[in-house]
Design an enzyme around this catalytic site. Structure first.
Site, PDB file in Angstrom:
ATOM      1  N   ASP A  65       0.837  -1.201   0.000  1.00 38.40           N
ATOM      2  CA  ASP A  65       0.000   0.000   0.000  1.00 38.40           C
ATOM      3  C   ASP A  65       0.875   1.255   0.000  1.00 38.40           C
ATOM      4  O   ASP A  65       0.611   2.210  -0.744  1.00 38.40           O
ATOM      5  CB  ASP A  65      -0.902  -0.023   1.235  1.00 38.40           C
ATOM      6  CG  ASP A  65      -1.688   1.269   1.397  1.00 38.40           C
ATOM      7  OD1 ASP A  65      -2.520   1.571   0.531  1.00 38.40           O
ATOM      8  OD2 ASP A  65      -1.461   1.988   2.391  1.00 38.40           O
ATOM      9  N   GLU A 133      -2.214  -5.463  -3.245  1.00 35.56           N
ATOM     10  CA  GLU A 133      -1.225  -4.683  -2.491  1.00 35.56           C
ATOM     11  C   GLU A 133      -0.142  -5.588  -1.917  1.00 35.56           C
ATOM     12  O   GLU A 133       1.038  -5.232  -1.905  1.00 35.56           O
ATOM     13  CB  GLU A 133      -1.920  -3.914  -1.372  1.00 35.56           C
ATOM     14  CG  GLU A 133      -2.812  -2.787  -1.872  1.00 35.56           C
ATOM     15  CD  GLU A 133      -3.552  -2.084  -0.762  1.00 35.56           C
ATOM     16  OE1 GLU A 133      -3.712  -0.859  -0.841  1.00 35.56           O
ATOM     17  OE2 GLU A 133      -3.983  -2.760   0.202  1.00 35.56           O
TER      18      GLU A 133
END
Length: 245
Positions: A65, A133
């Site tokens: 992320d 992610e």
């Protein structure tokens, strides 16, 4: 643990299949498969290492992320030289929205790699974005930032990032409706309640009132999703007025 051993080349049939699937997906050769294996381990397996630390994709998701956000931020900084901090932040949020990440994870069919004790139909929609992610995090640990940068450009920026379209995209219908009501001096109310009915999974319903009148209702497995659904319906109910305001 054998499942997470460090390897440079596949040593079992399963490793070999995983290696070549990854190579096709990533467009480069993965070096240490253990990073990628971890990226697809769901916490429901309750796996731990020799020190009792959990083995699942959540830490890689956190790492991915941050890297994804930095690559998108760098791109926006260069491509939107007149954008202020608020504009850049808003645009980045639109690019890395949960909706977009879930769509990416689905299109890459990452769920096929996931190992879990929960049926795939019951793990929730967000798992698709979460493992995307986590995959970015695994790429970073395996091959470094430059490989992450190229992967994100190929999979996110080139196919999805159109600044003009993003500017017109509403990232939160609830936020948009609240802002519009405040601007036009209308009273609004989002009223929520549990609405599970006969279903085993918990559901929420949200009713939106504008100036005391019931306008729309949304129902979903989370309060936030139900709010967005209801707010989106309010948006379309008032679209002409919104466009003229």
């Amino acid at each position: 643990m054998n499942f997470l051993r460090k390897i440079v080349r596949p040593k079992t049939k399963d490793d070999e299949e995983f290696y070549y699937d990854l190579k096709t997906l990533l467009n480069f050769k993965p070096v240490q498969l253990n990073h990628y294996k971890r990226a697809f381990i769901h916490r429901s397996l309750k796996m731990t290492d020799s020190k009792g630390k959990p083995i699942n994709y959540e830490r890689l998701e956190f790492l991915g992320d941050a890297i994804l956000g930095s690559v998108i931020a760098s791109f926006l900084y260069k491509e939107a030289p007149r954008g202020n901090e608020g504009y850049l932040t808003q645009m980045r949020s639109k690019v890395v929205s949960r909706e977009n990440l879930n769509k990416l994870g689905k299109e890459l069919d990452l769920i096929r790699f996931v190992k879990s004790n929960i049926n795939q139909n019951q793990v929730g929609e967000n798992i698709h974005g979460n493992i995307f992610e986590a995959l970015v995090g695994a790429i970073y640990l395996d091959r470094g930032y430059n490989y992450c940068h190229q992967f994100i450009y190929d999979q996110v920026i080139i196919p999805y990032v159109d600044l003009q379209k993003l500017e017109n995209k509403i990232s939160s219908y609830k936020g948009f409706i609240i802002e519009w009501c405040q601007k036009t001096k209308r009273k609004y109310l989002f009223e929520s309640y549990e609405d599970t009915g006969k279903q085993a999974q918990k559901h929420f319903s949200v009713v939106v009132f504008i100036d005391g009148q019931k306008i729309a209702k949304g129902r979903a497995t989370s309060k936030k999703k139900a709010e967005e659904m209801a707010a989106k319906r309010v948006y379309y109910a008032f679209q002409k007025e919104i466009n003229n305001s």
